[in-house]
Structures are given as structure tokens and as C-alpha cells.
Design an enzyme around this catalytic site. Structure first.
Site, PDB file in Angstrom:
ATOM      1  N   GLY A 186       4.031   6.819   3.925  1.00 36.18           N
ATOM      2  CA  GLY A 186       3.758   8.082   3.224  1.00 36.18           C
ATOM      3  C   GLY A 186       4.387   9.254   3.954  1.00 36.18           C
ATOM      4  NE  ARG A 236       3.296   3.105   1.803  1.00 38.68           N
ATOM      5  CZ  ARG A 236       2.899   4.216   1.192  1.00 38.68           C
ATOM      6  NH1 ARG A 236       3.234   4.428  -0.065  1.00 38.68           N
ATOM      7  NH2 ARG A 236       2.174   5.105   1.837  1.00 38.68           N
ATOM      8  CG  ASP A 257      -1.780   2.418  12.746  1.00 37.14           C
ATOM      9  OD1 ASP A 257      -1.270   2.880  13.775  1.00 37.14           O
ATOM     10  OD2 ASP A 257      -3.016   2.387  12.534  1.00 37.14           O
ATOM     11  CB  THR A 266       0.026   9.416   8.835  1.00 36.07           C
ATOM     12  OG1 THR A 266      -1.043   9.319   7.881  1.00 36.07           O
ATOM     13  CG2 THR A 266      -0.555   9.219  10.217  1.00 36.07           C
ATOM     14  CG  ASP A 313      -4.187   9.076   5.867  1.00 37.03           C
ATOM     15  OD1 ASP A 313      -4.350  10.006   5.064  1.00 37.03           O
ATOM     16  OD2 ASP A 313      -3.791   7.947   5.531  1.00 37.03           O
ATOM     17  CG  ASP A 317      -4.709   6.663   9.674  1.00 38.13           C
ATOM     18  OD1 ASP A 317      -3.644   7.241   9.954  1.00 38.13           O
ATOM     19  OD2 ASP A 317      -4.806   5.821   8.768  1.00 38.13           O
ATOM     20  NE  ARG A 336      -4.402   3.120   0.256  1.00 40.37           N
ATOM     21  CZ  ARG A 336      -3.291   3.386  -0.417  1.00 40.37           C
ATOM     22  NH1 ARG A 336      -3.343   3.588  -1.715  1.00 40.37           N
ATOM     23  NH2 ARG A 336      -2.122   3.438   0.189  1.00 40.37           N
TER      24      ARG A 336
HETATM   25  P1  ADP Z   1       2.426   3.723   7.246  1.00 42.24           P
HETATM   26  O1  ADP Z   1       3.556   3.641   8.214  1.00 42.24           O
HETATM   27  O2  ADP Z   1       2.221   5.110   6.711  1.00 42.24           O
HETATM   28  O3  ADP Z   1       1.162   3.062   7.768  1.00 42.24           O
HETATM   29  P2  ADP Z   1       2.863   1.406   5.506  1.00 42.24           P
HETATM   30  O4  ADP Z   1       1.691   0.646   5.999  1.00 42.24           O
HETATM   31  O5  ADP Z   1       3.096   1.458   4.031  1.00 42.24           O
HETATM   32  O6  ADP Z   1       2.865   2.937   5.943  1.00 42.24           O
HETATM   33  O7  ADP Z   1       4.156   0.799   6.227  1.00 42.24           O
HETATM   34  C1  ADP Z   1       5.435   1.310   5.986  1.00 42.24           C
HETATM   35  C2  ADP Z   1       6.446   0.166   6.033  1.00 42.24           C
HETATM   36  O8  ADP Z   1       6.454  -0.413   7.339  1.00 42.24           O
HETATM   37  C3  ADP Z   1       6.148  -1.003   5.102  1.00 42.24           C
HETATM   38  O9  ADP Z   1       6.612  -0.809   3.783  1.00 42.24           O
HETATM   39  C4  ADP Z   1       6.888  -2.153   5.765  1.00 42.24           C
HETATM   40  O10 ADP Z   1       8.267  -2.122   5.452  1.00 42.24           O
HETATM   41  C5  ADP Z   1       6.724  -1.814   7.241  1.00 42.24           C
HETATM   42  N1  ADP Z   1       5.591  -2.570   7.787  1.00 42.24           N
HETATM   43  C6  ADP Z   1       4.269  -2.336   7.606  1.00 42.24           C
HETATM   44  N2  ADP Z   1       3.514  -3.258   8.229  1.00 42.24           N
HETATM   45  C7  ADP Z   1       4.390  -4.108   8.825  1.00 42.24           C
HETATM   46  C8  ADP Z   1       4.244  -5.293   9.623  1.00 42.24           C
HETATM   47  N3  ADP Z   1       3.038  -5.768   9.948  1.00 42.24           N
HETATM   48  N4  ADP Z   1       5.376  -5.902  10.055  1.00 42.24           N
HETATM   49  C9  ADP Z   1       6.586  -5.418   9.747  1.00 42.24           C
HETATM   50  N5  ADP Z   1       6.796  -4.314   8.986  1.00 42.24           N
HETATM   51  C10 ADP Z   1       5.726  -3.672   8.533  1.00 42.24           C
HETATM   52  O1  F6P Z   2      -1.217   7.553   4.420  1.00 38.77           O
HETATM   53  C1  F6P Z   2      -1.108   8.745   3.741  1.00 38.77           C
HETATM   54  C2  F6P Z   2      -1.676   8.622   2.350  1.00 38.77           C
HETATM   55  O2  F6P Z   2      -1.498   9.842   1.689  1.00 38.77           O
HETATM   56  C3  F6P Z   2      -3.126   8.169   2.276  1.00 38.77           C
HETATM   57  O3  F6P Z   2      -4.056   9.214   2.505  1.00 38.77           O
HETATM   58  C4  F6P Z   2      -3.183   7.634   0.889  1.00 38.77           C
HETATM   59  O4  F6P Z   2      -4.217   6.684   0.773  1.00 38.77           O
HETATM   60  C5  F6P Z   2      -1.843   6.997   0.701  1.00 38.77           C
HETATM   61  O5  F6P Z   2      -0.968   7.633   1.610  1.00 38.77           O
HETATM   62  C6  F6P Z   2      -1.311   7.121  -0.690  1.00 38.77           C
HETATM   63  O6  F6P Z   2      -0.070   6.525  -0.758  1.00 38.77           O
HETATM   64  P1  F6P Z   2       0.890   6.565  -2.029  1.00 38.77           P
HETATM   65  O7  F6P Z   2       1.978   7.503  -1.698  1.00 38.77           O
HETATM   66  O8  F6P Z   2       1.398   5.174  -2.152  1.00 38.77           O
HETATM   67  O9  F6P Z   2       0.118   7.013  -3.212  1.00 38.77           O
END
Ligand code: ADP
Ligand code: F6P
Length: 324
Positions: A15, A76, A107, A129, A131, A133, A175
Site C-alpha cells: 500500500g 502487489r 512487513d 505504511t 498503519d 504496524d 485491517r
Molecule cells: P506491505 O508491504 O504493505 O505489508 P503486502 O503484504 O501486500 O504489503 O506485500 C507487498 C508485496 O511483497 C507482495 O505483493 C509480495 O510481492 C511481497 N511479499 C509479501 N509477503 C511476502 C513473502 N512472505 N515472501 C516474499 N514476498 C512477499
Molecule cells: O496497509 C495499508 C492499508 O491502507 C491498510 O490500512 C488497509 O487495510 C489496506 O492497506 C488496504 O489495501 P488496498 O489498497 O488493497 O485496498
């Protein structure tokens, strides 16, 4: 400078968050000032796999501090979660002469950065982020802008809620984390705050609270509800039926992720981005930049991902005490 690091890449992932542009600028300009070349990777890991890579110089990041979103775009990417995708991404880094990579995201993005490091590409994560978090850091880029945007919106809902003597349920982002809800709940003087960390909230208690507040002369009832609890519209219908108090739901949604970053997000973004470039220039890898006890510090990514962070209990208790 570590002899093998000549060129670094930078990408934003997951995000978006206001202040990511300041972080990109921090990476690019600090790296250049340390004698490194920089390549921008568009659309996160997806763009890396599609080789959406362009050279960046100091002018590539002019006039972006005040811009919301991310000039590198974000995405993503499911393919990158698989080992094959990670191997391919590491090969692409080598092919483009990218000796180290800064990943600005949350994360999930850090978990991806760790996998790239295991495949031989030095990586550093920067917490971006809304959040708040990321357990290892007391601050994440974007939080301040997001809570201020949400706070101003809730102020407006509160005006109309008071005029109509209604109950308002306002859903904010988060979330899995209730920081935005908790901060807005305190800043906006909410009567109730629902956070995903306490998923088993008691709806009957909410209903009783609204009824008792009415008896005590309160003209409105603001419930800040985090996205992780959700279902604000159906909750509003049930509450109205049970209390007889007109109830409306407002879902703030993605407006919270947009807008020009606050001073705080620009400064943390700039500092954390520059710190990440410094880590790579110094030959470090598999690190996450963090802010703790008034200092910019860094952690091993795995260690950072294993850390836990809970909503501050004192803030939660005080938010309730102030809502009487
Ligand atoms: P955020 O970084 O905000 O937590 P996501 O959880 O959507 O967002 O992760 C962003 C991208 O990072 C994912 O679309 C994926 O490509 C990669 N990613 C997430 N988790 C993993 C993982 N466990 N191993 C490898 N790549 C990951
Ligand atoms: O991680 C940031 C965030 O805005 C969360 O607060 C929310 O749950 C999520 O991303 C929403 O993601 P999307 O862009 O897929 O709607």
C-alpha cells in the site's frame, strides 16, 4: 563504502503512503552524495520482474516532497512470493548492475526483501505504511498524514452528527492494526473505539453505552471503527434498531492514503530513505531502518519481522476515561 556496491535500486511496494516520495528522494540524493548510482524500479516487485527500471539522478526527484502517493508507483505481486519469482528478480538485479536494493513498504515487502537478500542481492527495508504496524519501529512513514486526514474528516462528520443528534460509525483504515482508530478516537473525542486487536467487541455494550449517554445528555455518539472489524453499515442498522437513535455509517476508505504529506512524514521519509542508502553504501544487507527512542537505527529483517507490537494499553485505557 563497500567496494562491491556501485549502483543501488529503489522501489516502493504494498500500500502506498504519504511521505514515500520523500523517502525515495532521501535514498537517491544520499546515495549520489556517497558516490553511488541509482536506478528506480517502477511498480514494486512486479515492475522488477518486468524490468521496469530507469536510471535516476538528483533531478529525477525534484519537486516531489509535497506530492502524495509514490512517483515509482506500487503494486502487489503474487509471482514474487514464489521462490522462482525471487530467483528471477535477483537475476534481473544482477543483469541491470543493481548491487543493492532499498524496499520502501510494510512487513510483506520486507519479507520479500529478505528473500532477495538470501538470493544474493543486499537489501534494506524502509517502513512505509499508514498503519504504524511495523513492530521494530515507533514510526512508519505515512501515519501522521493519514491520521490527520481522518481526523479532519471525522470532525466534519461530528458536526452533522451533533446537529441531527445521531450516532455515527466512522470506519478508518487498518485491517490488522488499530493505531489509526485509536489515535483518531482520542483526537476526535470518540465515545467508542473498535480495534482489530480486540476483535471480540461486545455490540450489546455499545448499545447500552449509547442509551446511557443519551440519558446523560450527550447529543451525539461517535464510534470510530477500524477496517479490521468492518461491517459498519450493518452495525449501524442493528444499533439504530436496538437504541432508537438514528445511526449512520461513513467509510473513509482510501482518501486516508492520499494527500500531501505532513512535515513529520516528509522528515521521517527523508531521514529513513537517506539512512537506508547509507546502510547499503556501508556494505550492510538484510536490514530494516527503524526509529526508536529518538534515534534512527536498524535491525536484521528476520529479527524485525519476528518482533511484536501491541496497542499501548495506557492509551487504550485513557481513551475510555476521556469519553465519559
Ligand atoms: P506491505 O508491504 O504493505 O505489508 P503486502 O503484504 O501486500 O504489503 O506485500 C507487498 C508485496 O511483497 C507482495 O505483493 C509480495 O510481492 C511481497 N511479499 C509479501 N509477503 C511476502 C513473502 N512472505 N515472501 C516474499 N514476498 C512477499
Ligand atoms: O496497509 C495499508 C492499508 O491502507 C491498510 O490500512 C488497509 O487495510 C489496506 O492497506 C488496504 O489495501 P488496498 O489498497 O488493497 O485496498
Amino acid at each position: 563504502m563497500a567496494p562491491n556496491i556501485k549502483t543501488i535500486g529503489v522501489l516502493t511496494s504494498g500500500g502506498d503512503a504519504p511521505g514515500m516520495n520523500a523517502a525515495i528522494r532521501g535514498v537517491v540524493r544520499r546515495a549520489i552524495s556517497r558516490g553511488l548510482k541509482v536506478k528506480g524500479i517502477y511498480q514494486g516487485y512486479k515492475g522488477l520482474l518486468n524490468e521496469e527500471i530507469k536510471d535516476m539522478d538528483a533531478r529525477s526527484v525534484s519537486e516531489i516532497l509535497a506530492k502524495g502517493g509514490t512517483i515509482l508507483y506500487t503494486a502487489r505481486c503474487r509471482e514474487f512470493r514464489m521462490e522462482e519469482g525471487q530467483k528471477a528478480a535477483a537475476e534481473i538485479c544482477r543483469k541491470h548492475g543493481i548491487d543493492g536494493l532499498v524496499v520502501i513498504g510494510g512487513d510483506g515487502s520486507f519479507a520479500g526483501a529478505r528473500m532477495l537478500a538470501l538470493h544474493g542481492v543486499p537489501t534494506v527495508g524502509v517502513p512505509g505504511t499508514i498503519d504504524l504496524d511495523i513492530a521494530c519501529s515507533e514510526y512508519t512513514i505515512g501515519f501522521d498524514t493519514a491520521v490527520n486526514t481522518a481526523m479532519e474528516a471525522i470532525d466534519k462528520v461530528r458536526d452533522t452528527s451533533t446537529s441531527h443528534e445521531r450516532c455515527s460509525i466512522i470506519e478508518v483504515m487498518g485491517r490488522g492494526a488499530g493505531y489509526i482508530a485509536l489515535w483518531c478516537g482520542i483526537a476526535n473525542g470518540a465515545e467508542d473505539i473498535l480495534v482489530p486487536e480486540n476483535y471480540d467487541y461486545n455490540e450489546q455494550e455499545l448499545i447500552d453505552h449509547i442509551i446511557s449517554n443519551r440519558k446523560r445528555g450527550k447529543k451525539h455518539h461517535i464510534i470510530v471503527n477500524a477496517e479490521g472489524i468492518g461491517h459498519s453499515s450493518s452495525m449501524a442498522r442493528r444499533i439504530e434498531a436496538a437504541t432508537g437513535v438514528e445511526t449512520r455509517a461513513t467509510i473513509l476508505g482510501h482518501m486516508q492514503r492520499g494527500g500531501s504529506p505532513t512535515c513529520r512524514d516528509r522528515v521521517y521519509g527523508s531521514m529513513m530513505g537517506a539512512y537506508a542508502a547509507d546502510l547499503l553504501a556501508d556494505g550492510k544487507s538484510n536490514r530494516v531502518v527503524a526509529y526508536r527512542h529518538g534515534d534512527y537505527v536498524d535491525y536484521d529483517i528476520q529479527e524485525a519481522l519476528e518482533m511484536q507490537k501491541e496497542l499501548p494499553d495506557y492509551m487504550v485505557r485513557i481513551s475510555k476515561a476521556l469519553a465519559i
